[in-house]
Design a protein around this motif. Sequence first.
Motif, short mmCIF file in Angstrom:
data_model
loop_
_atom_site.label_atom_id
_atom_site.label_comp_id
_atom_site.label_asym_id
_atom_site.label_seq_id
_atom_site.Cartn_x
_atom_site.Cartn_y
_atom_site.Cartn_z
N UNK A 1 0.82 -1.21 0.00
CA UNK A 1 0.00 0.00 0.00
C UNK A 1 0.86 1.26 0.00
N UNK A 2 0.30 2.31 -0.59
CA UNK A 2 1.05 3.56 -0.81
C UNK A 2 1.55 4.16 0.50
N UNK B 1 4.35 2.15 -13.62
CA UNK B 1 3.56 1.06 -14.17
C UNK B 1 2.09 1.46 -14.19
N UNK B 2 1.62 1.84 -15.37
CA UNK B 2 0.22 2.24 -15.49
C UNK B 2 -0.13 3.44 -14.66
N UNK B 3 0.82 4.38 -14.52
CA UNK B 3 0.56 5.57 -13.73
C UNK B 3 0.79 5.39 -12.25
N UNK B 4 1.27 4.23 -11.84
CA UNK B 4 1.53 3.98 -10.42
C UNK B 4 2.99 3.57 -10.23
N UNK C 1 0.17 0.69 -4.37
CA UNK C 1 -1.24 0.97 -4.60
C UNK C 1 -1.82 1.76 -3.44
N UNK C 2 -2.77 2.66 -3.74
CA UNK C 2 -3.47 3.36 -2.65
C UNK C 2 -4.28 2.36 -1.85
#
Length: 201
Positions: free
Chosen positions: A117-118, A140-143, A160-161
């Motif tokens: 997690x972010x 990666x895909x905007x993350x 990831x958020x």
Amino acid sequence: MPARDTQSPQDRARIADLAARFIAENGIQDYALAKRKAARSLGLTEGHGLPSNEEVDAALIYRQSLYEPEEQAALLLALRQQALAVMRVFGNFSPSLSGMVASGAVSEHSRIELDIEAGLSKDFEQFLVNQQIEFKIQDKGGRMAYLIYSEPADVLVRIYPGEGHHALNAGRIRLSARQLEALLTTDNSAPPSPAGYNLHP
């Protein structure tokens, strides 16, 4: 007028099978790219009605079971053992295993994919620095993701958020360290030691 799904079930299966071949033989990591390339090669529409990632995974597992079942089983076991060792090293960040090693659709080009997690990203990066673990930051895909050079397989840690963590992985298999260890125990394989894998070659 909304675009229609233009692929028949037979064409979807053909695309999935060829995309699986590209992933296994050419080392393509991007499922979308593999599917588009497969559709083009078959003379089919690239945009709509392409098979899902899960369909490609199923085609890859089936393909490997036909051509090299023993090698496939040994490779999957080795990658899952390495993944568990790495997840134990990163245990304070509660990583989840995703991607090909989680689904079982592995090839010799597969890497280990973990999600954290972010809110833990800054502490995670500092951990890598403190442990002198070599890494490269990627988009990666905007993350954000960390590519960690490792042996025998590299490790990609995606950030990831918290709220979107599960939604972003909808339909994809995700395993905690405990779930992965249970799988390995079922396979009658001894859980590995983290010291058995090199995270900073």
